[in-house]
Design an enzyme around this catalytic site. Sequence first.
Site, PDB file in Angstrom:
ATOM      1  N   ASN A  22      14.855   7.693  -7.713  1.00 18.58           N
ATOM      2  CA  ASN A  22      15.239   7.191  -6.397  1.00 18.58           C
ATOM      3  C   ASN A  22      16.726   6.817  -6.396  1.00 18.58           C
ATOM      4  O   ASN A  22      17.261   6.344  -7.408  1.00 18.58           O
ATOM      5  CB  ASN A  22      14.410   5.947  -6.060  1.00 18.58           C
ATOM      6  CG  ASN A  22      13.701   6.097  -4.743  1.00 18.58           C
ATOM      7  OD1 ASN A  22      13.488   7.208  -4.259  1.00 18.58           O
ATOM      8  ND2 ASN A  22      13.325   4.975  -4.155  1.00 18.58           N
TER       9      ASN A  22
ATOM     10  N   HIS B  99      64.664   8.869  43.234  1.00 19.18           N
ATOM     11  CA  HIS B  99      64.735   9.504  44.559  1.00 19.18           C
ATOM     12  C   HIS B  99      66.192   9.791  44.878  1.00 19.18           C
ATOM     13  O   HIS B  99      67.105   9.196  44.298  1.00 19.18           O
ATOM     14  CB  HIS B  99      64.087   8.613  45.623  1.00 19.18           C
ATOM     15  CG  HIS B  99      64.680   7.239  45.715  1.00 19.18           C
ATOM     16  ND1 HIS B  99      65.798   6.961  46.443  1.00 19.18           N
ATOM     17  CD2 HIS B  99      64.283   6.072  45.158  1.00 19.18           C
ATOM     18  CE1 HIS B  99      66.085   5.677  46.344  1.00 19.18           C
ATOM     19  NE2 HIS B  99      65.183   5.113  45.561  1.00 19.18           N
TER      20      HIS B  99
ATOM     21  N   GLU C  83       0.837  -1.185   0.000  1.00 18.91           N
ATOM     22  CA  GLU C  83       0.000   0.000   0.000  1.00 18.91           C
ATOM     23  C   GLU C  83       0.881   1.248   0.000  1.00 18.91           C
ATOM     24  O   GLU C  83       1.884   1.317   0.708  1.00 18.91           O
ATOM     25  CB  GLU C  83      -0.883  -0.029   1.253  1.00 18.91           C
ATOM     26  CG  GLU C  83      -1.720   1.208   1.471  1.00 18.91           C
ATOM     27  CD  GLU C  83      -2.429   1.177   2.813  1.00 18.91           C
ATOM     28  OE1 GLU C  83      -3.271   2.065   3.046  1.00 18.91           O
ATOM     29  OE2 GLU C  83      -2.143   0.269   3.640  1.00 18.91           O
ATOM     30  N   LEU C  84       0.514   2.214  -0.813  1.00 22.07           N
ATOM     31  CA  LEU C  84       1.217   3.491  -0.824  1.00 22.07           C
ATOM     32  C   LEU C  84       0.744   4.318   0.374  1.00 22.07           C
ATOM     33  O   LEU C  84      -0.435   4.659   0.476  1.00 22.07           O
ATOM     34  CB  LEU C  84       0.941   4.243  -2.128  1.00 22.07           C
ATOM     35  CG  LEU C  84       1.548   5.652  -2.240  1.00 22.07           C
ATOM     36  CD1 LEU C  84       3.074   5.589  -2.243  1.00 22.07           C
ATOM     37  CD2 LEU C  84       1.038   6.352  -3.497  1.00 22.07           C
ATOM     38  N   LEU C  85       1.677   4.607   1.273  1.00 16.94           N
ATOM     39  CA  LEU C  85       1.344   5.380   2.470  1.00 16.94           C
ATOM     40  C   LEU C  85       1.706   6.844   2.256  1.00 16.94           C
ATOM     41  O   LEU C  85       2.639   7.177   1.510  1.00 16.94           O
ATOM     42  CB  LEU C  85       2.103   4.829   3.682  1.00 16.94           C
ATOM     43  CG  LEU C  85       1.829   3.372   4.051  1.00 16.94           C
ATOM     44  CD1 LEU C  85       2.734   2.944   5.207  1.00 16.94           C
ATOM     45  CD2 LEU C  85       0.364   3.192   4.424  1.00 16.94           C
TER      46      LEU C  85
ATOM     47  N   ALA D 220      58.954  -3.301  39.565  1.00 12.24           N
ATOM     48  CA  ALA D 220      58.286  -4.532  39.146  1.00 12.24           C
ATOM     49  C   ALA D 220      57.776  -5.236  40.387  1.00 12.24           C
ATOM     50  O   ALA D 220      58.118  -4.883  41.514  1.00 12.24           O
ATOM     51  CB  ALA D 220      59.247  -5.431  38.369  1.00 12.24           C
TER      52      ALA D 220
ATOM     53  N   ILE E 185      51.423   3.475  47.086  1.00  9.80           N
ATOM     54  CA  ILE E 185      51.880   2.145  46.687  1.00  9.80           C
ATOM     55  C   ILE E 185      50.973   1.641  45.572  1.00  9.80           C
ATOM     56  O   ILE E 185      49.751   1.666  45.691  1.00  9.80           O
ATOM     57  CB  ILE E 185      51.841   1.180  47.882  1.00  9.80           C
ATOM     58  CG1 ILE E 185      52.799   1.653  48.972  1.00  9.80           C
ATOM     59  CG2 ILE E 185      52.194  -0.244  47.439  1.00  9.80           C
ATOM     60  CD1 ILE E 185      52.725   0.841  50.243  1.00  9.80           C
TER      61      ILE E 185
ATOM     62  N   GLY F 255      56.799  18.966  43.418  1.00  8.60           N
ATOM     63  CA  GLY F 255      57.274  18.769  42.052  1.00  8.60           C
ATOM     64  C   GLY F 255      58.651  19.330  41.772  1.00  8.60           C
ATOM     65  O   GLY F 255      58.926  19.773  40.671  1.00  8.60           O
TER      66      GLY F 255
ATOM     67  N   ARG G 228      42.626   0.375  46.275  1.00 10.61           N
ATOM     68  CA  ARG G 228      43.803   0.709  45.477  1.00 10.61           C
ATOM     69  C   ARG G 228      43.606   0.282  44.030  1.00 10.61           C
ATOM     70  O   ARG G 228      44.107   0.915  43.106  1.00 10.61           O
ATOM     71  CB  ARG G 228      45.035   0.017  46.066  1.00 10.61           C
ATOM     72  CG  ARG G 228      45.554   0.690  47.328  1.00 10.61           C
ATOM     73  CD  ARG G 228      46.558  -0.182  48.069  1.00 10.61           C
ATOM     74  NE  ARG G 228      47.617  -0.665  47.203  1.00 10.61           N
ATOM     75  CZ  ARG G 228      48.402  -1.694  47.495  1.00 10.61           C
ATOM     76  NH1 ARG G 228      48.223  -2.354  48.612  1.00 10.61           N
ATOM     77  NH2 ARG G 228      49.348  -2.071  46.666  1.00 10.61           N
TER      78      ARG G 228
END
Length: 1065
Positions: free
Chosen positions: A229, A919, A191-193, A951, A902, A822, A875
């Site tokens: 189209n 350090h 159907e064409l809506l 490590a 830590i 810092g 942590r």
Amino acid sequence: MAETVLVVGGGGREHALAWKLAQSPQIQKVLVAPGNAGTAGCGKIRNSEVSVSNHAILAQFCKDHHVGLVVVGPEVPLAAGIVDDLTAAGVPCFGPSAKAAQLEASKNFSKAFMERHGIPTARYGSFTDPREACNYIRTADFPALVVKASGLAAGKGVIVAGDQDEACRAVMDIMKDRAFGSAGDTVVVEELLEGEEVSCLCFTDGSSVSAMPPAQDHKRLQDGDLGPNTGGMGAYCPTPQVSQELLQQIRETVLQKTVDGMREEGTPYVGVLYAGLMLTKQGIKVLEFNCRFGDPECQVLLPLLKSDLYEVILNTMNGKLVSNAPVWHQDSSAVTVVMANAGYPGSYKKGVEITGLSQVQDSGVQVFHAGTALKEGGVVSSGGRVLTVTAVRPSLESALQAANRGTAAVGFPGAVYRRDIGHRAIAHLNQHRGLTYKDSGVDIAAGNKLVDMIKPLAKATSRAGCNAELGGFAGLFDLKAAGFVDPILVSGTDGVGTKLKIAQACGQHGGLGQDLVAMCVNDVLAQGAEPLFFLDYFSCGSLDVDVAASVVGGIAKACEMSGCALLGGETAEMPGVYAPGEYDLAGFCVGAVERGALLPRLGDIVEGDLLIGLASSGVHSNGFSLVRKVLERADLSYSSPAVFGRSGQTVGEVLLTPTKIYSRLLLPILRSGAVKAYAHITGGGLLENIPRVLPQELAVDLDASRWSVPPVFSWLHKEGSLSEEEMGRTFNCGLGAVLVVSPLDAQRVLRQLQAHEEAWIVGSLAHKHQGAEPVVVRNLKHSLQNAGPAPSGELGVEQNSGCDSNTPHKRTRVAVLISGTGTNLQALMEQAKRPCSSAEIVVVISNRPGVQGLKRASLAGIQTRVVDHKLYGSRTEFDGTIDRVLEEFRVELVCLAGFMRILTGTFVKKWNGKLLNIHPSLLPSFKGVNAQKQALQAGVRVTGCTVHFVAVSMTNCRTTRHQTKGPIPQFIYFFVHPCLGRGGCWSHHRAGGGVRAGQRHGGESVRQDPRGRAPGLPCRSGAGRQRRGPAPRGRTHHVEVQFPELKATHPVQFYINTLLLKLLI
């Protein structure tokens, strides 16, 4: 771990998917197969030639290349079972299974499914006999004029006929003439809506759905919905025709119902579900389902997605959509315009050259490639739909205007494109609304939202004398509370010039805030004044809250850096005054200085006084109109690689380097009385600014060989064929400020400056003869032609380092983790900013807010992040947040510099071999937090710095008489000792078993006495030469680098850290 993702497809949709996925910090590489010219090599994105039709070969390719996810763009591979086959082979693939993809692959299945589950759709009939189909067309009691090929037809298998005869001809074309091949074996007649057609898409995990903003595609070729189209000539999003209430109805009655129905039938649907809808007077009707993103809908949806697409896909595949719904940009509209080849959708010519694409993208418009290919280094057309030009703006009208400007700017002969994308929405808005102030272009709500966003930023700039509370009619400042006794107020105002144009073109706005504050604050310093408060003016045609917040946020951060309060400002939205996306800035700074400390002290300035130059960060904020002209002549865009920048930097990134702020560095020195005058090198360059602070009878003699000229100025000089005078009158040429000091004070002031900033003695003052130039710059041409580091005055750490700063080298991306002031960080930053450094500090992370180290980093123009450990329950959560920040900045090496937390084993394992801790090595002689101070007071001339990889292991390492327990598998030990002759030597031992007393130094024993001295330590001259001798354990590597003789007054930490990264990386 960063992922590699493969996108299957080669159109505009796939380019958009790759573009959005590449924005994820979790993704390292995006492969596109087969891709197009736009995905051939752009940042993380590149093309792959792997076959996507042979699923076994594709699965093996994914395993061989560690592809962690496959994202399928088009429908054909989905219908062919690519998701099923890859999943069975252990390769995660995003999209529905072949059975679920029947919703698109078979119109017959789709219509029957909707009928079974009560999903509203048009009345229809399904036929395998063309005569039966035509009979249905002629006898139906409704207009049965929509004819569809049931199978896949690349979005072109639908014919909307004007009458019954045309509908029957369409049936014959599809079924007898095989217009769409086997896809037309079955036809559906509908159907064409009548009504408004919209596209509503969602992500679905098989149970829940998360709707995307509604979009509207434009299928017809020509303006006004005329012509044949096509696959789609453009789209926009969101559609105002779909209210929030209607969207909720669509979600419940169409999208959720479809997903529930598929699950009930034993075919769970996971991926993107696309519902093409018609909004009729009778209600919502489904026209079709697609099992993937639409093209070109994808090109307007993804630019509006605020969430990480990669995370959205993972949540969809893992059934977590309910708790992790995607977030979309609000108050923005996206429009995409498709540029097609002449002749499309019929026959067309390939190989048409396309130009101007980089300039279009620099204008803030995104170009997604579809039918393009690379040929002889250029881009040519290779398909019907060639490009999609997408713009995102605050309103639909402005987005359409921006997209149309983008298409007009592309050099594409014969291109076909529409200029009315979104015309239905614009008509809807004009028809259904009464006029408001927002309709005129002024959005009061957006302005209020901006104020709310910047209030806390302004509050953070509060200082003695001012609480920086926004919202009043005027701001107050209490000079007495700020500590002034007999003050004189000093004011300055400025803008940032056409640097704005570059920021707007690149979409990088935050740095302009620092530029604006720096230009004003650095000016008031010329009177010796402390900056007290700042006001800003932001004007635009249409307020983009995110852009404005980025700019004002940059202003607030720069105010913190400079020590002044952001007391207030004005945001002016003026439609018609500025083009879309454009804005302007102005700033106003007020400072104060005690009457007796005013600068310049003209009566004290005499012939023979020396000039100290402070390094600029580049062009700063002056001369950009000329810069842009030179770029135009050189045919470079802002996205082009910068030959005058660091590896990987673009032209835009280098030019947008923020202007340096000198207030915190200079104020203590200015107050000491050693500086007679200060000149900010701003508009007018070297030639016009220094004479502004001098007596008329004195002239300036500068020697450009005494300071480092940044490469950008050499490039401008060469590419623009600019004269020496033009360079000196327009640009700072590497000097952001110049101080006038007496010869007696020069070295002391220079040392104070060099502790924090690059500085040099760059010239002197002489008597000005009649008719002579007020400023002479010697060796400028030579320095511009041979840009590089200059001698650094007294300290000269790098003079004999063997570093060739003119040799291009990759810099390692480093993050520094801190907890306090810092001091170590400062020295690391000083080294990293030298031209020959192998390190680039990209982010500084602190676990404590407001510490001095963060301010040091901000002052140096380095990004900062605070991850407050007090806000995390474990942590693991804390470390996980830090890890995400490191991934965000693509960090390659992590340096712990006074970081007092830590770290978990999981974090350390992930960064194994890339995690350093530094350090002081002053134990056991000097203990506590003031170890360096104690060592200097004791007259120690031998001290050092311990650097170790971190490590997960528990090791007992003995360092002299100090027991250390912790994750320390390997030490690198530095110490400083006196040497014969003019200089000293750096010595560095690296041994797998740690540092021990009596470590051998080139074959000789080193013993520390209780005071930290190392008597009789042998040394040799010659920077960078190496000696090797027998080591007590493992392999010991020895490096010597000369530096000037240490004095007890020198901060040892500075020397340790300035060479730290150079020796390690």
